[in-house]
Design a protein around this motif. Structure first.
Motif, PDB file in Angstrom:
ATOM      1  N   ARG A  52       0.851  -1.174  -0.081  1.00  0.00           N
ATOM      2  CA  ARG A  52       0.006  -0.121   0.232  1.00  0.00           C
ATOM      3  C   ARG A  52       0.825   1.533  -0.115  1.00  0.00           C
ATOM      4  N   GLY A  53       1.977   1.255   0.862  1.00  0.00           N
ATOM      5  CA  GLY A  53       2.824   2.420   0.938  1.00  0.00           C
ATOM      6  C   GLY A  53       3.622   2.539  -0.553  1.00  0.00           C
ATOM      7  N   PHE A  54       3.876   1.511  -1.102  1.00  0.00           N
ATOM      8  CA  PHE A  54       4.546   1.597  -2.493  1.00  0.00           C
ATOM      9  C   PHE A  54       3.551   2.331  -3.543  1.00  0.00           C
ATOM     10  N   ALA A  55       2.356   1.985  -3.376  1.00  0.00           N
ATOM     11  CA  ALA A  55       1.314   2.276  -4.378  1.00  0.00           C
ATOM     12  C   ALA A  55       0.916   3.874  -4.144  1.00  0.00           C
ATOM     13  N   MET A  56       0.898   4.206  -2.939  1.00  0.00           N
ATOM     14  CA  MET A  56       0.555   5.780  -2.578  1.00  0.00           C
ATOM     15  C   MET A  56       1.836   6.594  -3.022  1.00  0.00           C
ATOM     16  N   THR A  57       3.022   5.947  -2.691  1.00  0.00           N
ATOM     17  CA  THR A  57       4.121   6.880  -2.999  1.00  0.00           C
ATOM     18  C   THR A  57       4.342   6.972  -4.579  1.00  0.00           C
ATOM     19  N   TYR A  58       4.077   5.799  -5.349  1.00  0.00           N
ATOM     20  CA  TYR A  58       4.144   6.098  -6.824  1.00  0.00           C
ATOM     21  C   TYR A  58       3.210   7.051  -7.144  1.00  0.00           C
ATOM     22  N   LEU A  59       1.831   6.949  -6.539  1.00  0.00           N
ATOM     23  CA  LEU A  59       0.886   7.807  -7.222  1.00  0.00           C
ATOM     24  C   LEU A  59       1.208   9.214  -7.071  1.00  0.00           C
ATOM     25  N   HIS A  60       1.810   9.632  -5.879  1.00  0.00           N
ATOM     26  CA  HIS A  60       2.257  10.918  -5.842  1.00  0.00           C
ATOM     27  C   HIS A  60       3.404  11.120  -6.789  1.00  0.00           C
ATOM     28  N   GLY A  91       3.522  10.107  -9.635  1.00  0.00           N
ATOM     29  CA  GLY A  91       2.922  10.034 -11.160  1.00  0.00           C
ATOM     30  C   GLY A  91       3.369   8.961 -11.892  1.00  0.00           C
ATOM     31  N   LYS A  92       3.802   7.672 -11.191  1.00  0.00           N
ATOM     32  CA  LYS A  92       4.239   6.754 -11.973  1.00  0.00           C
ATOM     33  C   LYS A  92       3.075   5.529 -11.634  1.00  0.00           C
ATOM     34  N   ASN A  93       2.050   5.763 -12.423  1.00  0.00           N
ATOM     35  CA  ASN A  93       0.829   5.099 -12.255  1.00  0.00           C
ATOM     36  C   ASN A  93       0.942   3.665 -12.407  1.00  0.00           C
ATOM     37  N   ASP A  94       1.924   3.067 -13.405  1.00  0.00           N
ATOM     38  CA  ASP A  94       1.811   1.799 -13.910  1.00  0.00           C
ATOM     39  C   ASP A  94       2.494   1.051 -12.707  1.00  0.00           C
ATOM     40  N   LEU A  95       3.385   1.625 -12.072  1.00  0.00           N
ATOM     41  CA  LEU A  95       4.062   0.965 -10.786  1.00  0.00           C
ATOM     42  C   LEU A  95       2.948   1.049  -9.587  1.00  0.00           C
ATOM     43  N   ALA A  96       2.547   2.071  -9.571  1.00  0.00           N
ATOM     44  CA  ALA A  96       1.481   2.284  -8.301  1.00  0.00           C
ATOM     45  C   ALA A  96       0.301   1.014  -8.577  1.00  0.00           C
ATOM     46  N   LEU A  97      -0.363   0.860  -9.808  1.00  0.00           N
ATOM     47  CA  LEU A  97      -1.129  -0.147  -9.952  1.00  0.00           C
ATOM     48  C   LEU A  97      -0.672  -1.470  -9.583  1.00  0.00           C
ATOM     49  N   ARG A  98       0.553  -1.705  -9.962  1.00  0.00           N
ATOM     50  CA  ARG A  98       1.030  -2.970  -9.866  1.00  0.00           C
ATOM     51  C   ARG A  98       1.253  -3.379  -8.233  1.00  0.00           C
ATOM     52  N   TYR A  99       1.506  -2.327  -7.448  1.00  0.00           N
ATOM     53  CA  TYR A  99       1.597  -2.619  -6.012  1.00  0.00           C
ATOM     54  C   TYR A  99       0.191  -2.433  -5.391  1.00  0.00           C
ATOM     55  N   LEU A 100      -0.664  -1.875  -5.984  1.00  0.00           N
ATOM     56  CA  LEU A 100      -2.038  -1.596  -5.442  1.00  0.00           C
ATOM     57  C   LEU A 100      -2.669  -3.126  -5.687  1.00  0.00           C
ATOM     58  N   ASN A 143      -5.644   9.952 -11.169  1.00  0.00           N
ATOM     59  CA  ASN A 143      -4.316  10.222 -11.958  1.00  0.00           C
ATOM     60  C   ASN A 143      -4.272   9.805 -13.408  1.00  0.00           C
ATOM     61  N   ILE A 144      -4.861   8.726 -13.981  1.00  0.00           N
ATOM     62  CA  ILE A 144      -5.028   8.257 -15.153  1.00  0.00           C
ATOM     63  C   ILE A 144      -6.094   8.884 -15.876  1.00  0.00           C
ATOM     64  N   GLY A 145      -6.778   9.678 -15.622  1.00  0.00           N
ATOM     65  CA  GLY A 145      -7.793  10.379 -16.328  1.00  0.00           C
ATOM     66  C   GLY A 145      -9.421   9.871 -16.398  1.00  0.00           C
ATOM     67  N   GLU A 146      -9.521   8.644 -15.849  1.00  0.00           N
ATOM     68  CA  GLU A 146     -10.805   7.898 -15.907  1.00  0.00           C
ATOM     69  C   GLU A 146     -11.378   8.333 -14.700  1.00  0.00           C
ATOM     70  N   LEU A 147     -11.820   9.675 -15.031  1.00  0.00           N
ATOM     71  CA  LEU A 147     -12.630  10.464 -13.959  1.00  0.00           C
ATOM     72  C   LEU A 147     -14.001   9.945 -13.555  1.00  0.00           C
ATOM     73  N   ASP A 148     -14.654   9.504 -14.270  1.00  0.00           N
ATOM     74  CA  ASP A 148     -16.058   8.570 -14.149  1.00  0.00           C
ATOM     75  C   ASP A 148     -15.838   7.429 -12.918  1.00  0.00           C
ATOM     76  N   LYS A 149     -14.704   6.605 -13.152  1.00  0.00           N
ATOM     77  CA  LYS A 149     -14.678   5.717 -12.335  1.00  0.00           C
ATOM     78  C   LYS A 149     -14.241   6.183 -10.689  1.00  0.00           C
ATOM     79  N   SER A 150     -13.487   7.259 -10.909  1.00  0.00           N
ATOM     80  CA  SER A 150     -12.830   7.730  -9.697  1.00  0.00           C
ATOM     81  C   SER A 150     -13.997   8.243  -9.045  1.00  0.00           C
ATOM     82  N   ILE A 151     -14.806   9.068  -9.527  1.00  0.00           N
ATOM     83  CA  ILE A 151     -16.170   9.753  -8.986  1.00  0.00           C
ATOM     84  C   ILE A 151     -17.137   8.843  -8.439  1.00  0.00           C
ATOM     85  N   ALA A 152     -17.261   7.617  -9.149  1.00  0.00           N
ATOM     86  CA  ALA A 152     -18.058   6.509  -8.536  1.00  0.00           C
ATOM     87  C   ALA A 152     -17.557   6.153  -7.171  1.00  0.00           C
ATOM     88  N   LEU A 153     -16.231   5.819  -7.330  1.00  0.00           N
ATOM     89  CA  LEU A 153     -15.668   5.333  -6.036  1.00  0.00           C
ATOM     90  C   LEU A 153     -15.668   6.380  -4.686  1.00  0.00           C
TER      91      LEU A 153
END
Length: 473
Positions: free
Chosen positions: A66-74, A76-85, A114-124
């Motif tokens: 979880r720490g890796f995912a949040m750090t990589y999101l900060h 802007g490394k979204n692919d790495l963030a998704l892997r750890y998530l 971050n990746i621009g899928e705003l509708d999914k983000s809003i739903a969450l």
């Protein structure tokens, strides 16, 4: 650093977790997370499933991912963030870790943002808001409202954003108002309690005042009787006290003399290793070569040990005379020992004076290393103190039955009539220019206990040579 110090694995993990909470930036967090991953992998290899009753390795793995995912999101490394998530989410399911699903959904909401899928983000965010509102987690609910409002602005859904921000303002004001009235109620309750306490204090003061009057009355009577008895007793003690004062004065003068000698000894003996520790610590900061840093660290540690021994050596003055001092013998490589002493003394040399170490032939000596180091360091320290130009040279010559050490300087020299006096105990420092203090007295006592000897040859204005002989067996 913790590996070199052999810190237990559980303690390393706890230290890294504390550092993660205080990490100053995302890059530093990645560094600490990398170390945590290394230690958790080692737990897997060693078969460790939990650190204590509260911390299981599986839960720590989830926290790490979880720490890796949040750090990589900060970052802007979204692919790495998704892997750890996904790894964190898998651990939740595999080990049935409770009460963490909302954390995963929150991170997914940020990822989709971050990746621009705003509708999914809003739903969450809508789902999270319902959950936290149901859980009565007002503070988290308000923060999520603010994040959703910003997300809707980015999605250009301005009317919905305005409604969310309006709700955010209402909730925040409501929370502030509730906190205000709660604090007001607490203050009012405290005020009432203080009033009751004040009333009780007044009653206690009145009662105490009555008791005090009676106390003073009886105390005056008792004091009057006591003073009369005391006057008679003081007359009796006067003469006896005069005799005791005379004896106490003599004892105090003797104690003061011994205290002065004790302080002089402490100052002289502790200065050598302490200066070495300070000097090499300063050099260690600027030294980049790892081998040199290791050598400096070894020298610092050696002098730490010597300093600890020297504290107890203050008491050894009396032990030497009573023949109760303890020596710890072992085989030591003399060239290595002489090189260490050279490096220590080199830092303390006066400008214009050269320190020379004579050729050291291979030699193993069965000796108390700390005591021998103490003797040679004392002699070299005295040489540095009294040598302003020329050189200081030391070394040894090994024979079949004994080793003869020498310390030669081109300093002030010692008058012939004082060459024996300098080895006396508690010699006054002014007896020989700046003096050599108690160090030489201790050297002589230690060498006698090691079946060795010390002597000096010197000429005023030309320098001195101290000779130390020790048996090889």
């Amino acid at each position: 650093g913790m590996e070199k110090k052999d810190v237990p694995l559980v303690k390393r993990i706890n230290i890294i977790r504390q550092l993660l909470n205080k990490a100053p930036g995302q890059e530093k967090k990645l560094e600490y997370l990398g170390l945590l991953k290394k230690y958790l992998d080692q737990c897997d290899r060693d078969g460790i499933v939990k650190l204590d009753d509260e911390n299981r390795v599986s839960t720590l793995k989830y926290t790490m991912n979880r720490g890796f995912a949040m750090t990589y999101l900060h970052l802007g490394k979204n692919d790495l963030a998704l892997r750890y998530l996904k790894q964190a989410e898998a651990l939740l399911k595999e080990y049935n870790i409770a009460n963490r699903q909302l954390e995963i959904k929150t991170i997914y909401a940020v990822y989709y943002w971050n990746i621009g899928e705003l509708d999914k983000s809003i739903a969450l965010y809508d789902e999270l808001l319902q959950c936290y509102e149901h859980l009565d987690r007002t503070s988290t609910y308000i923060n999520l409202l603010n994040s959703k409002g910003n997300l809707l602005v980015e999605a250009r859904r301005f009317q919905e954003a305005a409604e969310v921000f309006r709700l955010y303002a209402i909730k925040k004001d409501s929370l502030s108002t509730a906190n205000y009235y709660r604090e007001l109620a607490n203050m009012r309750t405290r005020h009432n309690i203080d009033k009751l306490e004040l009333a009780n204090r007044k009653l206690e003061v009145e009662a105490l005042r009555d008791r005090t009057r009676m106390f003073y009355l009886w105390t005056g009577v008792i004091a009057l009787v006591f003073v009369c008895c005391l006057l008679f007793f003081l007359v009796y003690l006067h003469r006896r006290h005069s005799m005791q004062l005379r004896k106490a004065k003599e004892k105090a003068e003797e104690s003061d003399r011994l205290k002065s000698a004790f302080l002089a000894n402490m100052n002289h003996e502790i200065r050598t290793p302490l200066n070495a520790i300070v000097g090499f610590s300063q050099v260690l900061i600027d030294e980049e070569d790892q081998e040199a840093r290791r050598q400096f660290a070894d020298i610092i540690q050696s002098n730490n040990d010597l300093l600890q021994r020297l504290i107890s050596d203050v008491l050894d003055i009396s032990k030497i005379e009573s023949n109760t001092i303890s020596l710890h013998y072992a085989e030591y490589d003399l060239p290595v020992l002489m090189s260490e002493i050279y490096n220590v003394i080199l830092l303390r040399m006066n400008e214009g004076v050269e320190l020379q170490l004579a050729d050291c032939p291979p030699c193993m000596l069965y000796i108390d290393r700390n005591r021998l180091t103490q003797v040679l360091t004392n002699l070299l320290t005295n040489a540095v103190k009294h040598t302003k130009a020329g050189f200081i040279r030391f070394g040894y010559e090994a024979a079949e039955s004994e080793v003869c050490f020498f310390v030669q300087d081109t300093g002030e020299g010692i008058p012939e009539e004082q060459q024996e006096q300098i080895f006396s105990r508690f010699v006054q420092l002014d007896d020989w220019n700046k003096g050599v203090g108690l160090g030489l007295a201790i050297c002589k006592g230690l060498l006698e206990k090691m079946n060795g000897s010390i002597r000096v040859t010197s000429k005023v204005g030309e320098g001195s040579v101290f000779y130390v002989k020790l048996p090889r067996v």
